[in-house]
Design a protein around this motif. Sequence first.
Motif, PDB file in Angstrom:
ATOM      1  N   TYR A   1      -1.898   4.269  10.562  1.00  0.00           N
ATOM      2  CA  TYR A   1      -2.323   3.082   9.642  1.00  0.00           C
ATOM      3  C   TYR A   1      -3.094   3.468   8.629  1.00  0.00           C
ATOM      4  CZ  TYR A   1      -2.690   1.571  14.906  1.00  0.00           C
ATOM      5  OH  TYR A   1      -1.858   1.100  15.795  1.00  0.00           O
ATOM      6  N   ASP A   2      -3.223   4.569   7.881  1.00  0.00           N
ATOM      7  CA  ASP A   2      -4.256   4.318   6.460  1.00  0.00           C
ATOM      8  C   ASP A   2      -2.298   4.055   5.624  1.00  0.00           C
ATOM      9  OD1 ASP A   2      -4.767   5.883   3.905  1.00  0.00           O
ATOM     10  OD2 ASP A   2      -5.337   7.184   4.755  1.00  0.00           O
ATOM     11  N   GLY A   3      -2.435   3.517   4.827  1.00  0.00           N
ATOM     12  CA  GLY A   3      -1.380   3.229   3.957  1.00  0.00           C
ATOM     13  C   GLY A   3      -0.524   2.359   4.547  1.00  0.00           C
ATOM     14  N   ALA A   4       0.442   2.290   5.794  1.00  0.00           N
ATOM     15  CA  ALA A   4       1.213   1.796   6.264  1.00  0.00           C
ATOM     16  C   ALA A   4       0.424   0.663   6.694  1.00  0.00           C
ATOM     17  CB  ALA A   4       1.151   2.712   7.382  1.00  0.00           C
TER      18      ALA A   4
ATOM     19  N   SER B   1       0.840  -1.539   0.292  1.00  0.00           N
ATOM     20  CA  SER B   1       0.198  -0.011   0.312  1.00  0.00           C
ATOM     21  C   SER B   1       0.669   0.758  -0.030  1.00  0.00           C
ATOM     22  CB  SER B   1      -0.895   0.308   0.762  1.00  0.00           C
ATOM     23  OG  SER B   1      -1.610   1.476   1.479  1.00  0.00           O
ATOM     24  N   HIS B   2       0.449   2.008   0.406  1.00  0.00           N
ATOM     25  CA  HIS B   2       1.235   3.497   0.712  1.00  0.00           C
ATOM     26  C   HIS B   2       1.766   3.940   1.855  1.00  0.00           C
ATOM     27  CE1 HIS B   2      -2.166   6.097   2.072  1.00  0.00           C
ATOM     28  NE2 HIS B   2      -2.916   4.836   1.600  1.00  0.00           N
ATOM     29  N   VAL B   3       2.783   4.952   1.296  1.00  0.00           N
ATOM     30  CA  VAL B   3       3.524   5.348   2.994  1.00  0.00           C
ATOM     31  C   VAL B   3       3.406   6.328   2.790  1.00  0.00           C
ATOM     32  CG1 VAL B   3       5.949   5.361   2.201  1.00  0.00           C
ATOM     33  CG2 VAL B   3       5.870   4.734   3.633  1.00  0.00           C
TER      34      VAL B   3
ATOM     35  N   GLY C   1     -10.784   6.139  -1.853  1.00  0.00           N
ATOM     36  CA  GLY C   1     -10.525   5.609  -3.262  1.00  0.00           C
ATOM     37  C   GLY C   1      -8.772   5.102  -2.348  1.00  0.00           C
ATOM     38  N   HIS C   2      -8.255   4.482  -3.569  1.00  0.00           N
ATOM     39  CA  HIS C   2      -6.930   3.596  -2.756  1.00  0.00           C
ATOM     40  C   HIS C   2      -6.014   3.460  -4.451  1.00  0.00           C
ATOM     41  CE1 HIS C   2      -8.875   2.605   1.299  1.00  0.00           C
ATOM     42  NE2 HIS C   2     -10.245   2.291   0.803  1.00  0.00           N
ATOM     43  N   ASP C   3      -4.652   2.752  -4.257  1.00  0.00           N
ATOM     44  CA  ASP C   3      -4.763   2.771  -5.464  1.00  0.00           C
ATOM     45  C   ASP C   3      -4.893   1.649  -6.276  1.00  0.00           C
ATOM     46  OD1 ASP C   3      -1.920   3.925  -5.627  1.00  0.00           O
ATOM     47  OD2 ASP C   3      -2.209   3.733  -2.847  1.00  0.00           O
TER      48      ASP C   3
ATOM     49  N   LEU D   1      -4.328  -4.690   1.533  1.00  0.00           N
ATOM     50  CA  LEU D   1      -4.222  -4.726   3.043  1.00  0.00           C
ATOM     51  C   LEU D   1      -4.901  -3.312   3.375  1.00  0.00           C
ATOM     52  CD1 LEU D   1      -4.115  -6.976   5.697  1.00  0.00           C
ATOM     53  CD2 LEU D   1      -3.906  -4.237   6.652  1.00  0.00           C
ATOM     54  N   HIS D   2      -5.706  -2.632   3.960  1.00  0.00           N
ATOM     55  CA  HIS D   2      -5.923  -1.588   4.276  1.00  0.00           C
ATOM     56  C   HIS D   2      -7.200  -1.090   5.897  1.00  0.00           C
ATOM     57  CE1 HIS D   2      -7.436   3.173   3.548  1.00  0.00           C
ATOM     58  NE2 HIS D   2      -5.808   2.762   3.088  1.00  0.00           N
ATOM     59  N   ILE D   3      -6.919  -0.254   5.901  1.00  0.00           N
ATOM     60  CA  ILE D   3      -8.082  -0.049   7.089  1.00  0.00           C
ATOM     61  C   ILE D   3      -9.006   1.141   6.218  1.00  0.00           C
ATOM     62  CG2 ILE D   3      -6.499   0.414   9.237  1.00  0.00           C
ATOM     63  CD1 ILE D   3      -6.725   3.556   8.549  1.00  0.00           C
ATOM     64  N   GLU D   4     -10.358  -0.157   6.791  1.00  0.00           N
ATOM     65  CA  GLU D   4     -11.569   0.379   6.408  1.00  0.00           C
ATOM     66  C   GLU D   4     -11.695   2.005   5.898  1.00  0.00           C
ATOM     67  OE1 GLU D   4     -14.824  -0.940   8.360  1.00  0.00           O
ATOM     68  OE2 GLU D   4     -15.903   0.024   7.293  1.00  0.00           O
ATOM     69  N   GLN D   5     -11.746   2.593   7.262  1.00  0.00           N
ATOM     70  CA  GLN D   5     -11.860   4.227   7.293  1.00  0.00           C
ATOM     71  C   GLN D   5     -12.957   4.489   7.400  1.00  0.00           C
ATOM     72  OE1 GLN D   5      -8.831   4.840   3.553  1.00  0.00           O
ATOM     73  NE2 GLN D   5      -8.516   6.192   4.712  1.00  0.00           N
ATOM     74  N   GLY D   6     -13.706   3.399   7.955  1.00  0.00           N
ATOM     75  CA  GLY D   6     -14.844   3.951   8.348  1.00  0.00           C
ATOM     76  C   GLY D   6     -15.347   2.874   9.796  1.00  0.00           C
TER      77      GLY D   6
ATOM     78  N   GLU E   1       2.989   7.651  -3.050  1.00  0.00           N
ATOM     79  CA  GLU E   1       2.041   8.525  -3.347  1.00  0.00           C
ATOM     80  C   GLU E   1       0.758   7.837  -2.959  1.00  0.00           C
ATOM     81  OE1 GLU E   1      -0.173  11.973  -3.693  1.00  0.00           O
ATOM     82  OE2 GLU E   1       0.439  10.266  -5.199  1.00  0.00           O
ATOM     83  N   GLU E   2      -0.332   8.446  -3.255  1.00  0.00           N
ATOM     84  CA  GLU E   2      -1.314   7.781  -2.842  1.00  0.00           C
ATOM     85  C   GLU E   2      -2.672   9.163  -2.274  1.00  0.00           C
ATOM     86  OE1 GLU E   2      -5.646   6.821  -2.046  1.00  0.00           O
ATOM     87  OE2 GLU E   2      -4.828   7.632  -0.566  1.00  0.00           O
ATOM     88  N   GLU E   3      -1.807  10.013  -1.463  1.00  0.00           N
ATOM     89  CA  GLU E   3      -3.310  10.690  -1.254  1.00  0.00           C
ATOM     90  C   GLU E   3      -3.293  11.970  -1.489  1.00  0.00           C
ATOM     91  OE1 GLU E   3      -5.168  10.097   0.986  1.00  0.00           O
ATOM     92  OE2 GLU E   3      -3.901   8.606   2.833  1.00  0.00           O
ATOM     93  N   ASP E   4      -2.719  13.041  -2.096  1.00  0.00           N
ATOM     94  CA  ASP E   4      -2.726  13.978  -3.218  1.00  0.00           C
ATOM     95  C   ASP E   4      -2.153  14.658  -2.051  1.00  0.00           C
ATOM     96  OD1 ASP E   4      -3.326  15.585  -5.601  1.00  0.00           O
ATOM     97  OD2 ASP E   4      -6.016  15.109  -4.588  1.00  0.00           O
TER      98      ASP E   4
END
Length: 407
Positions: free
Chosen positions: A89-92, A78-80, A355-357, A187-192, A123-126
């Motif tokens: 947690y997001d990306g990491a 995922s993204h760093v 949105g995700h990679d 693998l990513h956290i749900e963020q919801g 880079e993912e987050e803009d």
Amino acid sequence: MLTIEPAEMQHLVETLGAIGEQPGGGIIRHVYDAAWSAARRQLMAWMQEAGLVVREDAVGNLFGRIEGDSPRTILTGSHVDTVILGGRYDGALGVLSALAALRALKRSGARPRKSLEMVALCEEEDSRFHGNFWGTRAMLGLVRQEELDDLTDLDGVTIGEAMRQAGFAPENYPSAIRDDLDAFIELHIEQGRILYDEHQPLGVVDAITGFYRFRVTVEGRTDHAGTTPMDLRRDALQAAVEFSSEMTRIVSEAGRPAVVTNGWWDVQPGAWNIVPGHVEFSVDFRHTNEATKQRLAAEIRARGEAIAKERGVGIAYDLAGDILPMDMDAHVKAELQAAAEACRVPWKPMVSGAGHDSQIMATKVPTGMLFVPSADGRSHSAAEFTTPEDAARGATVLVAALQRLAY
Ligand SMILES: [Zn+2]
């Protein structure tokens, strides 16, 4: 069965999470900045220690590889980078789960049939450049030459200059293209808050949401707030508010996973004693089914036009984005589900509202996503948290999925 322990995930999350952490809490790791580079150095050290073959590409994606019998590659990560004052947690967590998984597989000693790679996408987050999914787009050949000069940060630094300062050669970006990928798992956290509320440890993603975004401009007439009777007004704000409330009703009645948000407003002239004559606001509407997305978007637009007509105001729409939803690959998804069953981890089918990679990767590579719970649904905040137990369960399922796909 190879099992990842909670303590291992906790150590990884705490160590990486300290890099770029600000005094008041929250992380700033923007692509090509010092904290971003330090995070990559830490990951590189971990990967080397584990015996992975480490490599970075021209744009700064970082890879650790286990060579298999075939050069065809199963990729996970995922993204760093983080948003401004983001969480640990997001990306990491996707990068760290990939690391835990690959080092467990490396330790096991078995040579995979296909090659296995982990990736920290650059880079993912803009959050520094409007260059969403920069690393993934580079890997898929979707970066355009002009972007190197056109994308600038708040200080006016172009992404090309930032790359050079971080030690990369921007002109080499086409060398980042990959054509050896057989699958990508993120693998990513749900963020919801769905998994958290339902006490479920894992989600297997069916589809990533599509977007329909437009700006609404309502043109009424400015008048004196004291002398203009209610029945004689052409109040742009009242029309806009009715439209906002009506689209909220339409989307709520459509049910999950449809969502709509009017997060930005501009009301002119913006005085206590003047009837607002000009209002603009944003519409961010999302759905995972393209046909339903287009049908609801058309219904919303038509309702706005009807309201404008009833109220004698003008209305105009400027489309700001119409992004297709993306289904996850059926085969990869089935392997993720089978891996969860084999590990006896209960799972739930989910859609991704963020949105995700993976949504970009899925346009060219068979792709699947695992979600782990976000405590209280918090994300893009220092309050992000996933328990070490949930993180370890997710990473353990990831290992099992990689074994199914590559061994
Ligand atoms: Zn993310």
